[in-house]
Motif scaffolding. Structure first.
Motif, PDB file in Angstrom:
ATOM      1  N   LEU A 178       6.562  66.595  67.961  1.00  0.00           N
ATOM      2  CA  LEU A 178       6.924  67.454  69.557  1.00  0.00           C
ATOM      3  C   LEU A 178       6.353  67.381  69.989  1.00  0.00           C
ATOM      4  CD1 LEU A 178      10.314  68.972  67.427  1.00  0.00           C
ATOM      5  CD2 LEU A 178      10.110  66.805  68.302  1.00  0.00           C
ATOM      6  N   ARG A 179       5.703  68.771  70.349  1.00  0.00           N
ATOM      7  CA  ARG A 179       4.029  69.419  71.303  1.00  0.00           C
ATOM      8  C   ARG A 179       3.598  67.750  71.273  1.00  0.00           C
ATOM      9  NH1 ARG A 179       5.065  73.185  67.552  1.00  0.00           N
ATOM     10  NH2 ARG A 179       5.580  74.692  67.774  1.00  0.00           N
ATOM     11  N   LEU A 180       3.019  66.212  70.517  1.00  0.00           N
ATOM     12  CA  LEU A 180       2.062  65.357  70.663  1.00  0.00           C
ATOM     13  C   LEU A 180       2.936  64.659  71.958  1.00  0.00           C
ATOM     14  CD1 LEU A 180      -0.504  65.024  70.571  1.00  0.00           C
ATOM     15  CD2 LEU A 180       0.109  63.617  68.355  1.00  0.00           C
ATOM     16  N   ASN A 181       4.272  64.228  71.649  1.00  0.00           N
ATOM     17  CA  ASN A 181       5.111  63.189  71.822  1.00  0.00           C
ATOM     18  C   ASN A 181       5.807  63.632  73.519  1.00  0.00           C
ATOM     19  OD1 ASN A 181       4.812  60.322  71.482  1.00  0.00           O
ATOM     20  ND2 ASN A 181       6.014  61.184  69.479  1.00  0.00           N
ATOM     21  N   GLU A 182       6.548  64.643  72.825  1.00  0.00           N
ATOM     22  CA  GLU A 182       7.518  65.547  74.277  1.00  0.00           C
ATOM     23  C   GLU A 182       6.895  66.126  74.837  1.00  0.00           C
ATOM     24  OE1 GLU A 182       9.329  62.806  72.109  1.00  0.00           O
ATOM     25  OE2 GLU A 182       8.964  64.231  70.847  1.00  0.00           O
ATOM     26  N   MET A 183       5.477  67.012  74.724  1.00  0.00           N
ATOM     27  CA  MET A 183       5.228  68.320  75.558  1.00  0.00           C
ATOM     28  C   MET A 183       3.665  68.051  75.551  1.00  0.00           C
ATOM     29  SD  MET A 183       6.315  71.369  73.570  1.00  0.00           S
ATOM     30  CE  MET A 183       8.650  72.175  72.998  1.00  0.00           C
ATOM     31  N   GLY A 220       7.862  53.575  68.367  1.00  0.00           N
ATOM     32  CA  GLY A 220       7.402  51.944  70.130  1.00  0.00           C
ATOM     33  C   GLY A 220       8.687  51.726  70.845  1.00  0.00           C
ATOM     34  N   PHE A 221       9.358  51.131  69.544  1.00  0.00           N
ATOM     35  CA  PHE A 221      10.520  49.961  70.404  1.00  0.00           C
ATOM     36  C   PHE A 221      11.475  51.297  70.456  1.00  0.00           C
ATOM     37  CE2 PHE A 221      14.561  48.596  68.823  1.00  0.00           C
ATOM     38  CZ  PHE A 221      14.130  48.115  69.951  1.00  0.00           C
ATOM     39  N   GLY A 222      11.390  52.520  69.247  1.00  0.00           N
ATOM     40  CA  GLY A 222      12.798  53.068  69.427  1.00  0.00           C
ATOM     41  C   GLY A 222      12.995  54.272  70.587  1.00  0.00           C
ATOM     42  N   PHE A 223      11.160  54.695  70.752  1.00  0.00           N
ATOM     43  CA  PHE A 223      11.959  55.709  71.639  1.00  0.00           C
ATOM     44  C   PHE A 223      11.641  55.019  72.621  1.00  0.00           C
ATOM     45  CE2 PHE A 223       9.213  59.996  70.437  1.00  0.00           C
ATOM     46  CZ  PHE A 223       9.574  59.697  68.787  1.00  0.00           C
ATOM     47  N   SER A 224      11.826  53.883  73.351  1.00  0.00           N
ATOM     48  CA  SER A 224      11.734  53.055  74.769  1.00  0.00           C
ATOM     49  C   SER A 224      12.931  52.768  74.178  1.00  0.00           C
ATOM     50  CB  SER A 224      11.061  51.530  74.659  1.00  0.00           C
ATOM     51  OG  SER A 224       9.474  52.573  74.339  1.00  0.00           O
ATOM     52  N   TYR A 225      13.375  52.391  73.195  1.00  0.00           N
ATOM     53  CA  TYR A 225      15.355  51.823  73.385  1.00  0.00           C
ATOM     54  C   TYR A 225      15.804  52.859  73.668  1.00  0.00           C
ATOM     55  CZ  TYR A 225      19.002  49.962  71.725  1.00  0.00           C
ATOM     56  OH  TYR A 225      20.975  49.247  71.551  1.00  0.00           O
ATOM     57  N   TYR A 226      15.483  54.330  73.363  1.00  0.00           N
ATOM     58  CA  TYR A 226      16.887  55.198  73.698  1.00  0.00           C
ATOM     59  C   TYR A 226      16.038  55.899  74.698  1.00  0.00           C
ATOM     60  CZ  TYR A 226      18.905  54.045  68.901  1.00  0.00           C
ATOM     61  OH  TYR A 226      20.454  53.843  68.462  1.00  0.00           O
ATOM     62  N   GLY A 227      14.995  55.756  75.109  1.00  0.00           N
ATOM     63  CA  GLY A 227      14.399  56.390  76.349  1.00  0.00           C
ATOM     64  C   GLY A 227      14.001  57.984  76.164  1.00  0.00           C
ATOM     65  N   ILE A 228      13.746  57.813  75.095  1.00  0.00           N
ATOM     66  CA  ILE A 228      13.036  59.734  74.548  1.00  0.00           C
ATOM     67  C   ILE A 228      11.537  59.089  75.242  1.00  0.00           C
ATOM     68  CG2 ILE A 228      12.598  60.826  72.388  1.00  0.00           C
ATOM     69  CD1 ILE A 228      14.156  59.413  70.291  1.00  0.00           C
ATOM     70  N   HIS A 229      11.373  60.265  75.967  1.00  0.00           N
ATOM     71  CA  HIS A 229       9.703  61.119  76.436  1.00  0.00           C
ATOM     72  C   HIS A 229       8.648  60.405  75.387  1.00  0.00           C
ATOM     73  CE1 HIS A 229      12.239  62.977  79.739  1.00  0.00           C
ATOM     74  NE2 HIS A 229      12.140  61.584  80.014  1.00  0.00           N
ATOM     75  N   HIS A 230       7.785  59.815  75.641  1.00  0.00           N
ATOM     76  CA  HIS A 230       6.142  59.946  75.019  1.00  0.00           C
ATOM     77  C   HIS A 230       5.095  60.050  75.524  1.00  0.00           C
ATOM     78  CE1 HIS A 230       6.442  55.688  75.000  1.00  0.00           C
ATOM     79  NE2 HIS A 230       7.887  55.744  75.538  1.00  0.00           N
ATOM     80  N   HIS A 231       4.668  61.165  75.666  1.00  0.00           N
ATOM     81  CA  HIS A 231       2.891  61.517  76.656  1.00  0.00           C
ATOM     82  C   HIS A 231       1.793  61.289  75.719  1.00  0.00           C
ATOM     83  CE1 HIS A 231       6.500  62.587  79.756  1.00  0.00           C
ATOM     84  NE2 HIS A 231       6.900  63.754  78.554  1.00  0.00           N
ATOM     85  N   ASN A 249      12.949  68.933  79.046  1.00  0.00           N
ATOM     86  CA  ASN A 249      14.205  67.785  78.422  1.00  0.00           C
ATOM     87  C   ASN A 249      14.955  67.981  79.180  1.00  0.00           C
ATOM     88  OD1 ASN A 249      16.241  66.706  77.256  1.00  0.00           O
ATOM     89  ND2 ASN A 249      17.557  68.762  76.283  1.00  0.00           N
ATOM     90  N   SER A 250      14.436  66.991  80.186  1.00  0.00           N
ATOM     91  CA  SER A 250      15.340  66.736  81.808  1.00  0.00           C
ATOM     92  C   SER A 250      16.486  65.671  81.700  1.00  0.00           C
ATOM     93  CB  SER A 250      14.107  65.400  82.958  1.00  0.00           C
ATOM     94  OG  SER A 250      13.452  64.402  82.062  1.00  0.00           O
ATOM     95  N   SER A 251      16.877  65.292  81.470  1.00  0.00           N
ATOM     96  CA  SER A 251      18.002  64.566  81.181  1.00  0.00           C
ATOM     97  C   SER A 251      19.099  66.013  80.384  1.00  0.00           C
ATOM     98  CB  SER A 251      18.352  63.843  79.962  1.00  0.00           C
ATOM     99  OG  SER A 251      17.536  64.092  78.786  1.00  0.00           O
ATOM    100  N   LEU A 252      18.448  67.189  80.286  1.00  0.00           N
ATOM    101  CA  LEU A 252      19.548  67.953  79.172  1.00  0.00           C
ATOM    102  C   LEU A 252      20.395  67.682  78.268  1.00  0.00           C
ATOM    103  CD1 LEU A 252      20.549  70.577  82.341  1.00  0.00           C
ATOM    104  CD2 LEU A 252      19.212  70.806  80.314  1.00  0.00           C
TER     105      LEU A 252
END
Length: 396
Positions: free
Chosen positions: A335-340, A245-256, A180-183
């Motif tokens: 959460l583990r798949l996308n954010e971590m 897809g669009f939602g994560f990009s729109y709100y700047g949520i990390h997806h790895h 969570n780099s943005s804290l």
């Protein structure tokens, strides 16, 4: 032939059911726009702190001035002792305490390592992160002053760079947020809440749709279940694509996550959601019961998923119970798949559990429909014959 006839009739019934379409389509879209609005800035500002200044020097007063000038921090005042500051913290009048020890200015000018202490309730992670960032910026503002003073004390020797300690920042903060780099709230919780929203809306919709059907002894149980799963999958899959897809990009949520890993897991998750929704739809007899059941369970469920409240602090029986709900495995795996950035192998046990739950709820749904469509007279007659046969066997 029976299956396609059932699929057609269920599709027509779905298109005519405004309540289900509103819940399953307009509901997720409305939540997508409205829920994150209060957190879009993703930061908090002007958090009150108290300062304990035992050094009482020009440099310590400059630190307090720079801290108060920061947009993240507001110095409420000076505390006379640590106990006094802790009382303010416990009463909620401040959210942090900056402790400046005696000798802070002397250690800074003499190239020693000055120590600043910060105390706060880190469970308020947004507030904690904001204050730490504000204090870090304040210490950065002090570095030029310290260098100038050292150059005056040490003369040209310092300017020539022979003493490396004078050429670098004296006060630094080493911090490394992993996931969570943005804290901020967005990357911390919104990704999981999106999954909860999709799960709950779809289960409510399927519950209403299933409860609106009148079951009869001629109802094709398996055809009904599979037809509903196909129809709601046509709603669910585009919503997943839109949110992640669009939602994560729109709100700047990390997806790895890799696209292949994400969709492989998501299809298993969707299968489990649809099976669970079918079960709720066959279990309740009136449409409003599905809405009440799911909505009342939503808030407790969020605290039982492990991303807000630690699983270790949840009683074991409740931990076991919540694992029978697909959302538990869906949230923790995504959460583990996308954010971590976890690989599919590390979340395979969640995937396996979801497939097992999907099969379990499909079988339970089939059983409930059979029991609901079984004629009571036939059932009583069967029980009577079974009892008589048992008695005769004993007599023989």
């Amino acid at each position: 032939m029976i299956f396609f006839s059932t699929l057609k009739s269920e599709a027509l019934r779905l298109l005519k059911n405004v309540s289900v379409l509103t819940v399953c389509i307009l509901g997720p879209l409305a939540y997508f726009l409205l829920y994150p609005t209060p957190y879009e800035n993703d930061v908090v500002r002007s958090q009150k702190i108290a300062i304990i200044d035992e050094d009482n020097t020009e440099l310590s007063r400059s630190l307090a001035f720079f801290a108060n000038s920061s947009s993240e921090v507001q110095v409420r005042g000076y505390a006379t002792s640590l106990k006094n500051a802790q009382d303010l913290l416990e009463r909620g009048e401040i959210f942090g305490i900056l402790y400046i020890p005696k000798g802070f200015e002397r250690d800074s000018f003499l190239q020693s390592s000055p120590t600043l202490s910060f105390l706060a309730n880190s469970s308020y992670f947004l507030i904690y992160g904001s204050i730490v960032n504000g204090l870090y910026q304040a210490t950065q503002e002090l570095n030029p002053q310290i260098k100038i003073k050292q150059q005056i004390l040490y003369g040209d020797y310092a300017l020539k760079g022979s003493n490396h300690a004078l050429q670098k920042d004296l006060l630094t903060l080493k911090s490394s947020p992993l996931f969570n780099s943005s804290l901020g709230y967005i990357n911390y919780a919104l990704a999981a809440v999106f999954v909860v929203i999709l799960h709950q809306m779809l289960v409510v919709g399927m519950g209403i749709f299933g409860a609106s059907y009148t079951y009869t002894p001629t109802s094709p149980a398996l055809s009904l279940l599979f037809a509903r799963m196909i129809l709601f999958a046509c709603i669910c899959i585009p919503l997943f694509a839109f949110y992640f897809g669009f939602g994560f990009s729109y709100y700047g949520i990390h997806h790895h996550a890799k696209i292949s890993d994400f969709w492989l897991f998501s299809l298993g998750f969707i299968f489990s959601i649809l099976s669970f929704g079918n079960f709720i739809g066959t279990l309740v007899s009136k449409p409003y019961q599905a809405t009440v059941l799911v909505l009342l369970s939503s808030l407790p469920l969020i605290f039982l998923l492990g991303f807000i409240w630690p699983l270790e602090n949840i009683p074991s029986p409740i931990q076991t119970l919540v694992q029978f709900i697909p959302i538990f495995h869906g949230v923790n795996a995504l959460l583990r798949l996308n954010e971590m950035g976890a690989d599919f192998q590390s979340i395979f046990h969640y995937f396996k559990n979801l497939l097992s739950l999907g099969v379990l709820y499909l079988l339970l749904s089939y059983l409930v429909i059979i029991l609901r469509t079984w004629d009571k007279k036939d059932f009583l007659s069967f029980c009577k014959k079974f009892t008589i046969q048992k008695l005769q066997n004993k007599q023989n």
